[in-house]
Scaffold this motif. Structure first.
Motif, PDB file in Angstrom:
ATOM      1  N   TRP A  32      33.394  78.077  26.176  1.00 22.66           N
ATOM      2  CA  TRP A  32      33.851  76.702  25.945  1.00 22.66           C
ATOM      3  C   TRP A  32      35.283  76.662  25.423  1.00 22.66           C
ATOM      4  O   TRP A  32      35.990  75.663  25.608  1.00 22.66           O
ATOM      5  CB  TRP A  32      32.923  75.986  24.964  1.00 22.66           C
ATOM      6  N   VAL A  33      35.729  77.722  24.752  1.00 19.75           N
ATOM      7  CA  VAL A  33      37.117  77.760  24.280  1.00 19.75           C
ATOM      8  C   VAL A  33      38.081  77.631  25.456  1.00 19.75           C
ATOM      9  O   VAL A  33      39.140  77.001  25.353  1.00 19.75           O
ATOM     10  CB  VAL A  33      37.385  79.069  23.498  1.00 19.75           C
ATOM     11  N   ILE A  34      37.711  78.205  26.587  1.00 19.84           N
ATOM     12  CA  ILE A  34      38.542  78.139  27.792  1.00 19.84           C
ATOM     13  C   ILE A  34      38.265  76.867  28.582  1.00 19.84           C
ATOM     14  O   ILE A  34      39.179  76.142  28.978  1.00 19.84           O
ATOM     15  CB  ILE A  34      38.290  79.366  28.691  1.00 19.84           C
ATOM     16  N   THR A  35      36.977  76.567  28.805  1.00 20.14           N
ATOM     17  CA  THR A  35      36.631  75.482  29.718  1.00 20.14           C
ATOM     18  C   THR A  35      36.900  74.093  29.142  1.00 20.14           C
ATOM     19  O   THR A  35      37.237  73.167  29.891  1.00 20.14           O
ATOM     20  CB  THR A  35      35.151  75.571  30.135  1.00 20.14           C
ATOM     21  N   SER A  36      36.768  73.915  27.824  1.00 20.88           N
ATOM     22  CA  SER A  36      36.982  72.583  27.253  1.00 20.88           C
ATOM     23  C   SER A  36      38.410  72.107  27.495  1.00 20.88           C
ATOM     24  O   SER A  36      38.650  70.919  27.767  1.00 20.88           O
ATOM     25  CB  SER A  36      36.666  72.584  25.749  1.00 20.88           C
ATOM     26  N   TYR A  37      39.365  73.019  27.406  1.00 21.89           N
ATOM     27  CA  TYR A  37      40.765  72.686  27.668  1.00 21.89           C
ATOM     28  C   TYR A  37      40.976  72.331  29.136  1.00 21.89           C
ATOM     29  O   TYR A  37      41.590  71.310  29.477  1.00 21.89           O
ATOM     30  CB  TYR A  37      41.658  73.869  27.276  1.00 21.89           C
ATOM     31  N   ALA A  38      40.448  73.162  30.031  1.00 24.20           N
ATOM     32  CA  ALA A  38      40.688  72.963  31.459  1.00 24.20           C
ATOM     33  C   ALA A  38      39.987  71.718  31.991  1.00 24.20           C
ATOM     34  O   ALA A  38      40.492  71.058  32.907  1.00 24.20           O
ATOM     35  CB  ALA A  38      40.232  74.192  32.243  1.00 24.20           C
ATOM     36  N   LEU A  39      38.830  71.378  31.443  1.00 27.42           N
ATOM     37  CA  LEU A  39      38.098  70.207  31.921  1.00 27.42           C
ATOM     38  C   LEU A  39      38.864  68.917  31.659  1.00 27.42           C
ATOM     39  O   LEU A  39      39.004  68.068  32.548  1.00 27.42           O
ATOM     40  CB  LEU A  39      36.714  70.141  31.268  1.00 27.42           C
ATOM     41  N   THR A  40      39.357  68.748  30.439  1.00 23.83           N
ATOM     42  CA  THR A  40      40.109  67.519  30.144  1.00 23.83           C
ATOM     43  C   THR A  40      41.470  67.542  30.826  1.00 23.83           C
ATOM     44  O   THR A  40      41.963  66.505  31.282  1.00 23.83           O
ATOM     45  CB  THR A  40      40.283  67.331  28.631  1.00 23.83           C
ATOM     46  N   PHE A  41      42.074  68.710  30.914  1.00 22.80           N
ATOM     47  CA  PHE A  41      43.367  68.845  31.592  1.00 22.80           C
ATOM     48  C   PHE A  41      43.238  68.457  33.059  1.00 22.80           C
ATOM     49  O   PHE A  41      43.947  67.583  33.574  1.00 22.80           O
ATOM     50  CB  PHE A  41      43.870  70.271  31.427  1.00 22.80           C
TER      51      PHE A  41
END
Length: 468
Positions: A32-41
């Protein structure tokens, strides 16, 4: 801003092992540290670009940089999984607002001709510079503390804000009806699907929460498609997808994005947790990947106007597939020079062959006014499908590790040899998942029928649009 964003994406993968150990993250929390950023981006990027048109690009750019800077500080000060993941998601919101506005500001700040061309070239070069610099600087910063990979953004962001206020000119705002419901539905739908795949191995695939995430995500994405069909100013105009070759192109872009997004974290985790590399050494081990990608990108840019682009994409994805299949056989006895150096360079070269023709195929055969929207959708497809790929590949890795008697959320240094071997097999099983995605990308590329002449026209049209 472009340099800071590329750096942030690179260094986070190198720091995952240290973050998991320090904050006691589960394997799902680590992802989630990686995916949370990419999802909103990725989910809000198209809306972010429209905000600049609606309210003025300078104003929106400054707001995005400010959000990114403040949330970088929050990431660096995070004290548990929830605070870090939430701050990363908000950081992605800032990036989604600032990033699409940045290139547009280059076009309005610099005069047409050689000056603007040089500015655009510098802007584009930041991606390559940031990738290599991020590997080295990120590794060095993580050696001190993983928090510094986020805290370093704060002084950089403040400098950007100072120069933005003093150097940029405001653009005229347009009266646009923003497709806010579409952006929210797309982001929430992808987030729910990613939640289901990410949490499935540890919570159980029959868990009500996991099932709700997977089913609810599909429902939300279906609602997104319905909203887009009726929206006055849709983020995703369906008229752009009437060409079958373009649909195949977007599918290939999404699959290649899934490979690239999933590959970096698991290779970084393998060399640190299994082979015992320090973050700096792990970063240096990745540098040949960037050089392989750069060399292939140079070759592909020359060949794309001479040979059918699908064959470049097929060759690149099959080379990536072969390298990752070999990577899936690595184990605790692996050495870098004997087993990994050729793999890193080869996979980098394969990815480079694929990523150059695909964006050009996305804008082939369209008018000048459609180039911008199509290029933006191609970028979103690359960014937004990455987290979905990581969720699927991450689920494969965690399920494999647990099935072999391994444990989740325990630092590698505290594992016994059997648990470490299970962890190693989980990570290499993730590379097998990436290889399957690469093979699917090669299959999708076979249906791309754009000609070299169309790609050459797309190159010329893209250059003309930048100079206009």
């Amino acid at each position: 801003m472009q340099l800071m964003m590329v750096l942030d994406g690179t260094v986070a993968s190198l720091a995952l092992s240290r973050i998991q150990e320090d904050l006691g993250l589960s394997d799902a929390g680590r992802n989630w540290v990686i995916t949370s950023y990419a999802l909103t981006f990725g989910g809000l990027m198209l809306l972010g670009g429209r905000l600049g048109d609606a309210f003025g690009r300078k104003r929106v750019f400054i707001a995005g940089v400010a959000i990114f800077t403040v949330t970088s500080l929050l990431c660096g000060l995070a004290f548990n999984e929830a605070t870090l993941v939430a701050a990363r998601a908000l950081q992605g919101v800032g990036a989604a607002i600032a990033s699409p506005t940045a290139l547009a500001l280059v076009a309005t700040t610099f005069a047409p001709g050689p000056v603007r061309n040089q500015a655009i070239a510098i802007f584009a070069a930041m991606t390559g510079v940031g990738s290599v610099t991020g590997l080295i600087a990120g590794g060095a910063l993580t050696e001190v503390s993983w928090r510094w990979i986020f805290l370093i953004n704060v002084p950089i962001g403040l400098v950007i804000l100072v120069f933005a206020f003093s150097s940029l000119s405001e653009t005229n705002a347009e009266r646009l009806k923003l497709d806010v419901p579409g952006a929210i539905l797309a982001t929430l739908g992808c987030t729910a699907v990613v939640f289901g795949f990410t949490e499935g191995p540890e919570m159980g695939w029959g868990s009500p929460l996991v099932l709700a995430g997977l089913i609810g995500g599909l429902v939300l994405l279906g609602a997104f498609l319905l909203v887009e069909r009726r929206a006055e100013n849709p983020l995703l105009p369906f008229s752009l997808f009437r060409n079958r070759d373009r649909v195949a192109t977007f599918i290939a872009i999404a699959l290649v994005g899934m490979v690239m997004f999933s590959l970096a974290p698991f290779v970084a985790l393998f060399v640190q947790d299994v082979l015992g590399y320090t973050p700096l050494r792990a970063g240096l081990a990745f540098v040949p990947f960037a050089f392989g990608l750069g060399a292939a990108a140079f070759v592909a840019s020359k060949l794309a106007v001479r040979v059918p682009p699908r064959w470049l994409v097929v060759a690149g994805t099959l080379l990536t597939f072969a390298g990752l299949m070999y990577g899936s056989t690595l184990d605790t006895s692996t050495t870098y020079v004997s087993h990994m150096l050729g793999l890193v360079v080869g996979v980098g070269f394969g990815v480079g062959l694929a990523v150059v023709p695909l964006p050009l195929c996305a804008i082939s055969g369209v008018g000048p006014h459609e180039i911008g929207p199509l290029a933006a959708i191609a970028q979103v497809a690359n960014v937004l499908f990455g987290p979905i790929g990581l969720a699927i590949v991450g689920a494969m890795a965690t399920s494999k590790t647990l099935s072999l008697g391994g444990v989740s959320g325990v630092p590698a240094a505290e594992m016994n040899p059997a648990q470490l071997d299970a962890l190693s097999q989980g990570y290499t099983f993730a590379l097998l998942g990436c290889a399957i995605l690469a093979a699917l990308a090669a299959l999708a590329a076979l249906f791309i029928r754009f000609t070299p002449e169309q790609v050459a026209q797309a190159q010329a049209a893209e250059k003309a649009a930048q100079e206009a």
